[in-house]
Motif scaffolding. Sequence first.
Motif, short mmCIF file in Angstrom:
data_model
loop_
_atom_site.label_atom_id
_atom_site.label_comp_id
_atom_site.label_asym_id
_atom_site.label_seq_id
_atom_site.Cartn_x
_atom_site.Cartn_y
_atom_site.Cartn_z
N LYS A 180 0.04 -7.46 -5.22
CA LYS A 180 -0.81 -6.34 -5.59
C LYS A 180 -0.11 -4.93 -5.14
N ILE A 181 -0.44 -3.93 -6.15
CA ILE A 181 0.21 -2.60 -5.80
C ILE A 181 -1.07 -1.85 -5.58
N ILE A 182 -1.37 -1.25 -4.37
CA ILE A 182 -2.43 -0.19 -4.37
C ILE A 182 -1.86 1.07 -3.72
N THR A 183 -2.10 2.05 -4.57
CA THR A 183 -1.63 3.59 -4.33
C THR A 183 -2.71 4.28 -4.19
N TYR A 230 0.99 -1.17 0.07
CA TYR A 230 -0.02 0.00 -0.04
C TYR A 230 0.84 1.39 0.20
N LEU A 231 0.51 2.29 -0.87
CA LEU A 231 1.36 3.18 -1.09
C LEU A 231 0.65 4.72 -0.82
N PRO A 277 4.80 -5.61 -17.65
CA PRO A 277 4.12 -6.92 -18.30
C PRO A 277 5.40 -7.68 -19.01
N TYR A 278 6.39 -7.08 -19.20
CA TYR A 278 7.54 -7.58 -20.03
C TYR A 278 8.99 -7.26 -19.19
N VAL A 330 -3.06 -2.33 -9.15
CA VAL A 330 -2.58 -3.25 -10.21
C VAL A 330 -1.86 -4.38 -9.44
N THR A 331 -1.60 -5.34 -10.28
CA THR A 331 -0.70 -6.47 -9.84
C THR A 331 0.81 -5.89 -10.68
#
Length: 129
Positions: free
Chosen positions: A99-102, A71-72, A120-121, A113-114
């Motif tokens: 997960k990134i929760i901002t 969490y950010l 993605p790359y 987002v994950t």
Amino acid sequence: MLEKLRKLIENSYSPVYKYYVAAILECTNGQTFTGVNVETSSPASGICAERNALYSAIAHGYKKEDFKAIYLMNKTVEPCFPCFICRQALVDLCPENFKIITYNYDGTKTKEVTIKELCPYPFSSEDLS
Ligand SMILES: [Zn+2]
């Protein structure tokens, strides 16, 4: 989580850029680790909040499969995502579904987002072989 982030962000040390960040990393067992960004007069020796929290968790014995989310909060109008140095650390040290929760500073805006969606790359250890 918002109140914890709002209290934590007051510990951010950013005398040069005035870019304040707080991070709370959550493990699958519910344990959390906190981090803030810390600047020094030599920019390369500072650290971001995300890596500060992640490396603390690792120092306490937690591993890739133990990490659930981070969490950010930034003192900004819009929610911000991790810098690319932190993205590399998160790709290497966290599972793909991490997960990134901002949040923005007043908590009225959030994005989630994950790490796989954010990167993605990715560049990974597989690229070194
Ligand atoms: Zn960073």
